[in-house]
Design an enzyme around this catalytic site. Structure first.
Site, PDB file in Angstrom:
ATOM      1  N   THR A  93      -5.336   2.555  -1.070  1.00  0.00           N
ATOM      2  CA  THR A  93      -6.657   2.718  -0.450  1.00  0.00           C
ATOM      3  C   THR A  93      -7.689   1.868  -1.191  1.00  0.00           C
ATOM      4  OG1 THR A  93      -6.113   4.928   0.336  1.00  0.00           O
ATOM      5  CG2 THR A  93      -8.459   4.392   0.171  1.00  0.00           C
ATOM      6  N   HIS A 152       3.214   5.387  -5.181  1.00  0.00           N
ATOM      7  CA  HIS A 152       3.793   6.681  -4.805  1.00  0.00           C
ATOM      8  C   HIS A 152       4.582   6.664  -3.500  1.00  0.00           C
ATOM      9  CE1 HIS A 152       1.024   8.468  -1.676  1.00  0.00           C
ATOM     10  NE2 HIS A 152       0.247   7.492  -2.109  1.00  0.00           N
ATOM     11  N   THR A 185     -10.845   1.441 -17.630  1.00  0.00           N
ATOM     12  CA  THR A 185      -9.687   1.446 -18.524  1.00  0.00           C
ATOM     13  C   THR A 185      -8.403   1.591 -17.721  1.00  0.00           C
ATOM     14  OG1 THR A 185     -11.022   2.393 -20.280  1.00  0.00           O
ATOM     15  CG2 THR A 185      -8.630   2.649 -20.497  1.00  0.00           C
ATOM     16  N   CYS A 234      -2.881  11.965   7.043  1.00  0.00           N
ATOM     17  CA  CYS A 234      -4.309  12.207   7.323  1.00  0.00           C
ATOM     18  C   CYS A 234      -4.533  12.705   8.749  1.00  0.00           C
ATOM     19  CB  CYS A 234      -5.141  10.961   7.093  1.00  0.00           C
ATOM     20  SG  CYS A 234      -4.192   9.502   6.746  1.00  0.00           S
TER      21      CYS A 234
HETATM   22  C1  PLP Z   1      -0.048   5.648   2.098  1.00  0.00           C
HETATM   23  C2  PLP Z   1      -0.624   4.444   2.739  1.00  0.00           C
HETATM   24  C3  PLP Z   1      -1.865   3.939   2.325  1.00  0.00           C
HETATM   25  C4  PLP Z   1      -2.719   4.619   1.278  1.00  0.00           C
HETATM   26  O1  PLP Z   1      -2.099   4.531   0.020  1.00  0.00           O
HETATM   27  P1  PLP Z   1      -2.662   5.376  -1.228  1.00  0.00           P
HETATM   28  O2  PLP Z   1      -1.981   4.759  -2.410  1.00  0.00           O
HETATM   29  O3  PLP Z   1      -2.222   6.771  -0.991  1.00  0.00           O
HETATM   30  O4  PLP Z   1      -4.125   5.213  -1.265  1.00  0.00           O
HETATM   31  C5  PLP Z   1      -2.328   2.799   2.956  1.00  0.00           C
HETATM   32  N1  PLP Z   1      -1.629   2.185   3.913  1.00  0.00           N
HETATM   33  C6  PLP Z   1      -0.419   2.628   4.323  1.00  0.00           C
HETATM   34  C7  PLP Z   1       0.318   1.888   5.378  1.00  0.00           C
HETATM   35  C8  PLP Z   1       0.116   3.771   3.747  1.00  0.00           C
HETATM   36  O5  PLP Z   1       1.290   4.221   4.170  1.00  0.00           O
END
Ligand code: PLP
Length: 405
Positions: A74, A203, A242, A328
């Site tokens: 994000t 993640h 940091t 979401c």
């Molecule tokens: C999960 C996801 C994000 C957001 O990633 P985060 O590391 O959770 O902020 C953005 N784009 C796609 C396609 C995702 O699957």
């Protein structure tokens, strides 16, 4: 077999034991601040970060000094889109994105729209793919960025990144791709694919939450991008703060493992996914696969089970952890903007379930899933005569638990 069976790997993944092991020394033992270059603990931390940067550059195909570590995809996406927009606003204020992008892209674009930028949202066809001629025709003299995702999180659909890169390069427009679902799952090479900015996250690939990276091209051509977080000038001034040393070490390890194991794991997941889809379609009528039959991630199957509301189906399946769409849009029970963009009728879109498989799923789990889902779909279809349900759903498509008993 441990329950529930986790089939929501596009939402997040567990940390791989090998990733955790690589991270552990950087919490208490090697705790230094990589910006403290005047002593040994700082030097050790800086070395670990620079090794991780080289490892990630090797995985993505760029050079180490083109990698900026962030708090996740994000933030990477925000930096890419807002950063390029602000740095190039004098050249133009037009950006091209696509209707099926993740909310991190869509909400960032909406913010820029409120601040004087103009966004063209490319539509997609029934299979979820953009039209390359439309992209090419949409690029104007004042276009300063094209942002198209590599792999869709809800459907797994793969956009033609090579060709998008070629078009953008020929028109001298920087190309950003949200590759959060693509890195480690399909081969990626920012140079070969002519990608100028690439966002990714740990993640989604068996690394820790809260860490990601943005590739920002410096060589042939150099991308102009402004920071969105100021203070201290870390990460070449692109991202102050940091550094999350254990997280960065974990991201690089996770990306390297996923890429090393990619060919074998892609084949294994494709076979499990195909068995899941084939098994459900053999056991049940009216099971539709959303997305493209072949231009798709190996691990993702987005299926509509006609006449059965997705939320109700999942509520009745406590032994399975899957989702109705992205993490979401799952929470607010709105129809998926991705399925809507693919012209899937609302009534059918409400019956969608996303199964996203991962490294730790087994053939036994897939067989169990087929049985459990088929049984529950049959039960729900039985208790809700189709005609009655059709009338109810058409009257009030927002009502939750329509056929939950
Ligand atoms: C999960 C996801 C994000 C957001 O990633 P985060 O590391 O959770 O902020 C953005 N784009 C796609 C396609 C995702 O699957």
């Amino acid at each position: 077999m441990t329950l529930p069976i986790y089939l929501d790997n596009n939402a997040t993944t567990p940390v791989d034991a090998r990733v955790l092991e690589a991270m552990l020394p950087y919490f208490a033992e090697n705790f230094g601040n990589p910006a403290s270059v005047s002593h040994l603990p700082g030097d050790h931390a800086a070395e670990a970060v620079e090794l991780a940067r080289r490892q990630l550059a090797e995985v993505l195909g760029g050079r180490a000094n083109e990698i900026v570590f962030t708090s996740g995809a994000t933030e990477s996406i925000n930096l890419a889109i807002k950063g390029v927009a602000r740095a190039n606003a004098e050249e133009g204020k037009h950006i091209i994105a696509c209707l099926t992008e993740h909310m991190a892209v869509l909400d960032t674009c909406a913010y820029l729209e409120q601040n004087g930028f103009e966004i063209t949202y490319l539509p997609v066809g029934g299979h979820g793919l953009i039209d390359l001629d439309r992209l090419e025709a949409g690029i104007r003299p004042d276009t300063i960025l094209v942002s198209i995702m590599a792999a869709n999180n809800e459907t797994g659909v793969l956009q033609p990144i090579d060709e998008i890169g070629r078009i953008c390069r020929s028109k001298h427009v920087p190309f950003h791709t949200d590759a959060t679902q693509a890195v480690g799952k399909i081969p990626i090479d920012v140079d070969r694919m002519q990608i100028d900015l690439l966002s990714c996250s740990a993640h989604k690939i068996y690394g820790p939450k809260g860490v990601g990276a943005l590739f920002i091209r410096k060589f042939g051509p150099r991308v102009r991008c402004e920071p969105i977080i100021h203070g201290g000038g870390h990460e070449g001034g692109f991202r102050s703060g940091t550094l999350n040393v254990p997280g960065i070490v974990g991201l690089a390890k996770a990306a390297q493992l996923a890429t090393d194991e990619l060919p074998r794991e892609a084949a294994r997941l494709t076979s499990l996914r195909d068995r899941l889809v084939g098994g459900l379609q053999a056991d049940l009528d009216e099971v539709h696969l959303n997305g493209h039959p072949t231009k798709c991630l190996p691990n993702t199957a987005n299926l509509c089970f006609a006449w059965v509301e997705g939320e109700s189906l999942l509520q009745g399946l406590a032994t399975l952890a899957a989702s109705t769409g992205s993490a979401c849009s799952g929470a607010n029970n709105k129809t998926s903007h991705v399925l809507k963009a693919m012209s899937i009728p609302d009534l059918l879109a409400k019956t969608a379930i996303r199964f996203s498989l991962g490294r730790f799923n087994t053939a036994e789990e897939i067989e169990y899933t087929i049985g459990a889902v088929a049984e529950q779909v049959r039960r729900l279809r039985r208790v809700s005569p189709i005609d009655e349900l059709r009338t109810m759903m058409m009257k009030n498509t927002n009502q939750r638990g329509i056929i939950h008993t």
